[in-house]
Design a protein around this motif. Structure first.
Motif, PDB file in Angstrom:
ATOM      1  N   ARG A 403      22.711  47.677  77.137  1.00  0.00           N
ATOM      2  CA  ARG A 403      22.978  49.123  77.098  1.00  0.00           C
ATOM      3  C   ARG A 403      23.318  49.547  75.675  1.00  0.00           C
ATOM      4  O   ARG A 403      23.971  48.810  74.945  1.00  0.00           O
ATOM      5  CB  ARG A 403      24.151  49.479  78.027  1.00  0.00           C
ATOM      6  CG  ARG A 403      23.920  49.100  79.483  1.00  0.00           C
ATOM      7  CD  ARG A 403      25.145  49.449  80.328  1.00  0.00           C
ATOM      8  NE  ARG A 403      24.972  49.039  81.714  1.00  0.00           N
ATOM      9  CZ  ARG A 403      24.357  49.773  82.637  1.00  0.00           C
ATOM     10  NH1 ARG A 403      23.886  50.963  82.310  1.00  0.00           N
ATOM     11  NH2 ARG A 403      24.233  49.322  83.871  1.00  0.00           N
ATOM     12  N   GLY A 404      22.891  50.741  75.313  1.00  0.00           N
ATOM     13  CA  GLY A 404      23.194  51.255  73.985  1.00  0.00           C
ATOM     14  C   GLY A 404      22.351  50.640  72.887  1.00  0.00           C
ATOM     15  O   GLY A 404      22.788  50.561  71.729  1.00  0.00           O
ATOM     16  N   ASN A 433      18.561  54.522  72.943  1.00  0.00           N
ATOM     17  CA  ASN A 433      18.622  55.875  72.416  1.00  0.00           C
ATOM     18  C   ASN A 433      17.193  56.368  72.191  1.00  0.00           C
ATOM     19  O   ASN A 433      16.339  55.621  71.716  1.00  0.00           O
ATOM     20  CB  ASN A 433      19.398  55.883  71.098  1.00  0.00           C
ATOM     21  CG  ASN A 433      19.638  57.272  70.557  1.00  0.00           C
ATOM     22  OD1 ASN A 433      18.693  58.007  70.282  1.00  0.00           O
ATOM     23  ND2 ASN A 433      20.897  57.637  70.400  1.00  0.00           N
ATOM     24  N   SER A 434      16.933  57.605  72.543  1.00  0.00           N
ATOM     25  CA  SER A 434      15.568  58.139  72.460  1.00  0.00           C
ATOM     26  C   SER A 434      15.002  58.104  71.038  1.00  0.00           C
ATOM     27  O   SER A 434      13.793  58.169  70.849  1.00  0.00           O
ATOM     28  CB  SER A 434      15.539  59.584  72.976  1.00  0.00           C
ATOM     29  OG  SER A 434      16.430  60.400  72.230  1.00  0.00           O
ATOM     30  N   LEU A 435      15.872  57.947  70.031  1.00  0.00           N
ATOM     31  CA  LEU A 435      15.412  57.934  68.648  1.00  0.00           C
ATOM     32  C   LEU A 435      14.757  56.606  68.263  1.00  0.00           C
ATOM     33  O   LEU A 435      14.109  56.512  67.227  1.00  0.00           O
ATOM     34  CB  LEU A 435      16.588  58.218  67.705  1.00  0.00           C
ATOM     35  CG  LEU A 435      17.267  59.587  67.871  1.00  0.00           C
ATOM     36  CD1 LEU A 435      18.447  59.708  66.911  1.00  0.00           C
ATOM     37  CD2 LEU A 435      16.280  60.721  67.645  1.00  0.00           C
ATOM     38  N   VAL A 436      14.966  55.568  69.072  1.00  0.00           N
ATOM     39  CA  VAL A 436      14.420  54.249  68.735  1.00  0.00           C
ATOM     40  C   VAL A 436      13.412  53.797  69.786  1.00  0.00           C
ATOM     41  O   VAL A 436      13.295  52.609  70.064  1.00  0.00           O
ATOM     42  CB  VAL A 436      15.555  53.209  68.594  1.00  0.00           C
ATOM     43  CG1 VAL A 436      16.425  53.529  67.406  1.00  0.00           C
ATOM     44  CG2 VAL A 436      16.383  53.138  69.873  1.00  0.00           C
ATOM     45  N   VAL A 437      12.710  54.751  70.374  1.00  0.00           N
ATOM     46  CA  VAL A 437      11.743  54.409  71.413  1.00  0.00           C
ATOM     47  C   VAL A 437      10.657  53.485  70.885  1.00  0.00           C
ATOM     48  O   VAL A 437      10.145  52.616  71.618  1.00  0.00           O
ATOM     49  CB  VAL A 437      11.131  55.703  72.015  1.00  0.00           C
ATOM     50  CG1 VAL A 437      10.375  56.479  70.947  1.00  0.00           C
ATOM     51  CG2 VAL A 437      10.236  55.390  73.186  1.00  0.00           C
ATOM     52  N   GLY A 438      10.299  53.612  69.601  1.00  0.00           N
ATOM     53  CA  GLY A 438       9.251  52.767  69.017  1.00  0.00           C
ATOM     54  C   GLY A 438       9.630  51.300  69.042  1.00  0.00           C
ATOM     55  O   GLY A 438       8.819  50.440  69.426  1.00  0.00           O
ATOM     56  N   LYS A 458      14.704  52.254  79.597  1.00  0.00           N
ATOM     57  CA  LYS A 458      15.333  53.466  80.116  1.00  0.00           C
ATOM     58  C   LYS A 458      15.944  54.239  78.962  1.00  0.00           C
ATOM     59  O   LYS A 458      16.698  53.670  78.154  1.00  0.00           O
ATOM     60  CB  LYS A 458      16.413  53.129  81.161  1.00  0.00           C
ATOM     61  CG  LYS A 458      15.883  52.507  82.435  1.00  0.00           C
ATOM     62  CD  LYS A 458      17.013  52.280  83.429  1.00  0.00           C
ATOM     63  CE  LYS A 458      16.498  51.682  84.728  1.00  0.00           C
ATOM     64  NZ  LYS A 458      17.595  51.447  85.702  1.00  0.00           N
ATOM     65  N   SER A 459      15.651  55.525  78.902  1.00  0.00           N
ATOM     66  CA  SER A 459      16.226  56.360  77.855  1.00  0.00           C
ATOM     67  C   SER A 459      17.635  56.776  78.236  1.00  0.00           C
ATOM     68  O   SER A 459      17.892  57.192  79.367  1.00  0.00           O
ATOM     69  CB  SER A 459      15.357  57.602  77.643  1.00  0.00           C
ATOM     70  OG  SER A 459      15.937  58.452  76.675  1.00  0.00           O
ATOM     71  N   GLN A 460      18.540  56.641  77.297  1.00  0.00           N
ATOM     72  CA  GLN A 460      19.932  57.004  77.537  1.00  0.00           C
ATOM     73  C   GLN A 460      20.111  58.500  77.343  1.00  0.00           C
ATOM     74  O   GLN A 460      19.907  59.033  76.257  1.00  0.00           O
ATOM     75  CB  GLN A 460      20.858  56.242  76.586  1.00  0.00           C
ATOM     76  CG  GLN A 460      22.334  56.499  76.823  1.00  0.00           C
ATOM     77  CD  GLN A 460      23.199  55.616  75.927  1.00  0.00           C
ATOM     78  OE1 GLN A 460      22.690  54.802  75.185  1.00  0.00           O
ATOM     79  NE2 GLN A 460      24.498  55.797  76.003  1.00  0.00           N
ATOM     80  N   SER A 461      20.504  59.190  78.406  1.00  0.00           N
ATOM     81  CA  SER A 461      20.679  60.639  78.347  1.00  0.00           C
ATOM     82  C   SER A 461      21.945  60.992  77.588  1.00  0.00           C
ATOM     83  O   SER A 461      22.995  60.394  77.784  1.00  0.00           O
ATOM     84  CB  SER A 461      20.746  61.221  79.762  1.00  0.00           C
ATOM     85  OG  SER A 461      21.084  62.593  79.732  1.00  0.00           O
TER      86      SER A 461
END
Length: 492
Positions: A403-404, A433-438, A458-461
């Motif tokens: 997580r995280g 975190n959605s900023l590190v999806v790559g 899973k993207s963390q909201s």
């Protein structure tokens, strides 16, 4: 027409519920608080007597009467006296004398701090224990009204008669004072298997007195309690132990057959921490993000792993050797914390499930304190040099959750190692975190050592993140022993 049809559907639904057998309706009502259960009497004639036959009664005085919210604070003392009379009358005369079921198994008393006359709580508990021989679960909670402008000084002392809890199998005590002289209430508690103490103020040695008297205890939780500085837990039958938000000088846990250990936000010097639980199969260790905003020196998971492993000192008893499940918060980007984890994982040959929560840090410099020790190899190949020895089938690790995930080098390196070397892996869940999806999707493209491995992203909201500042404010509002210093001899 639509509203008429809706009313018919609601009516039919109500009829279907009313047609259920009494035994099922009793179970439904037992899950409600007392005031909610009594309100069901207005539904139909059939519902009128049902609450009298429930197997559980929940007397929530914070809902039944509202002396502090309906009256002006100038009438505070008068409202408290009125509340004390009303609560006692409602519970004793109106409810217990009308409750016809002799098979009451669960009872809960939740009351305001000063909404009971002296000795009234003890009298109510004595009554239900005497009348209902099958009572096995009891919960007592003293509450402060957050809407009151002035809170009463002092804490309610428990002063029960000896052996009053002897027939119980489960007991919860929340927000009281317990002196060693009053632990006689636990004498003869041979049936008590579950005990939870939260926000208790207890004399030195009181916890040990209680545990000694509860010979059959299997589950014990001690949360946000104070008044003592040394804690020694040595109970032969204990299976589950939970220690949360405690400030101690020494913590000594020696339980041979303990199966699950939970440690959360503890203040204790590392040298004062001794844990000997060689047969534990579930280990959970956390240091709440709230603790980082407080002045106390909380134990980090890294400290506990180092203290209980062979990292610095060779130990005869390895508490991780039989571990099946481990859930911890750990900064994988810190070389020191990653090193502690690598040592533990090497000894966890039976470990099947691992969950790691990476704490939120404000900047990269916050991890620098743990990276002051130089490694003889680049950080990028840390997990290659500190492998978990997946070249044999001794390790059973199958499920991992991180997580995280922030996409930093050591985090990626760790997950790469699991994916490419973990021959027994079946599922890896990455909450990022959605900023590190790559970088998260990059891990899915790696060649997997296990043909059964699935990688779930899973993207963390942002809406799910906790407002730490608000939680800290609540913690320091006086409702917790960490908000002020306590002296048992000055408790009113």
């Amino acid at each position: 027409m639509k509203s008429l049809a809706t009313r018919k559907e609601v009516k039919q639904s109500d009829n279907m519920i009313s047609q259920l057998p009494d035994e099922i309706l009793h179970c439904i009502l037992s899950s409600l608080s007392f005031d909610e259960a009594v309100r069901t009497s207005i539904l139909t004639k059939r519902w009128i007597p049902l609450w009298r036959h429930t197997s559980g009664l929940d007397f929530d005085g914070t809902r039944m009467i509202k002396p502090l919210t309906m009256l002006h604070n100038l009438d505070y003392n008068w409202s408290m006296l009125r509340a004390a009379r009303e609560y006692g009358e409602i519970v004793r005369d109106t409810v217990l004398n009308r409750h016809l079921n002799g098979d009451l198994t669960m009872c809960c008393f939740r009351h305001f701090h000063k909404s009971l006359e002296p000795g009234e709580l003890e009298a109510l508990v004595q009554l239900v224990v005497k009348v209902y021989k099958n009572l096995c679960s009891l919960s007592l909670e003293c509450c402060f009204d957050p809407r009151a402008l002035v809170q009463p000084f002092g804490y309610m002392k428990l002063n029960f008669t000896p052996s009053i809890f002897s027939n119980l199998s489960s007991l919860v005590l929340n927000n009281y004072v317990m002196e060693r002289a009053t632990t006689s209430a636990f004498e003869g508690c041979e049936k008590l298997t579950t005990l939870k103490m939260k926000k208790m103020i207890m004399e030195e040695g009181a916890v040990n007195d209680v545990l000694e008297k509860c010979s059959s205890l299997e589950r014990f939780s001690l949360i946000e309690s104070t008044g003592f500085k040394k804690l020694r837990i040595c109970h032969a039958g204990l299976k589950f132990l939970e220690l949360r938000w405690l400030i101690m000088s020494e913590i000594n846990v020696s339980v041979e057959d303990l199966q699950e250990l939970v440690l959360d936000s503890l203040v204790c010097q590392t040298k004062g921490l001794k844990i000997d639980v060689v047969n534990v199969i579930t280990f959970r260790s956390y240091c709440s993000s709230i603790s980082k905003c407080l002045e106390e020196s909380f134990l980090k998971t890294q400290d506990i792993l180092e203290n209980c492993s062979d990292l610095f000192v060779s130990r005869a008893n390895n508490i991780f050797r039989n571990l099946l499940c481990m859930s911890i918060d750990l900064d994988l980007n810190s070389k020191r914390e990653a090193l502690a984890l690598s040592f533990v994982l090497k000894s966890c040959t039976k470990l099947q499930s691992l969950e790691i929560t990476i704490p939120v840090v404000k900047d990269s410099s916050s991890t620098g304190n743990y990276d002051d020790g130089a490694l003889p190899f680049p950080k990028s190949i840390f997990w290659e040099k500190r492998p978990i020895m997946y070249n044999n089938h001794d390790h059973k690790l199958k499920y991992v959750t991180v997580r995280g995930f922030t996409g930093k080098e050591l985090e990626v390196n760790f997950l790469e190692h699991l994916i490419t070397r973990g021959t027994m892996m079946e599922k890896i869940t990455i909450i990022y975190n959605s900023l590190v999806v790559g970088k998260a999707t990059y891990l899915q493209s790696l060649r997997r050592a296990s043909i059964y491995l699935s990688i779930i992203l899973k993207s963390q909201s942002k809406n799910a993140l906790i407002d730490v500042a608000q939680v800290v404010q609540d913690k320091l509002s006086g409702a917790t022993p960490f908000g002020e210093a306590f002296d048992l001899h000055h408790i009113g």
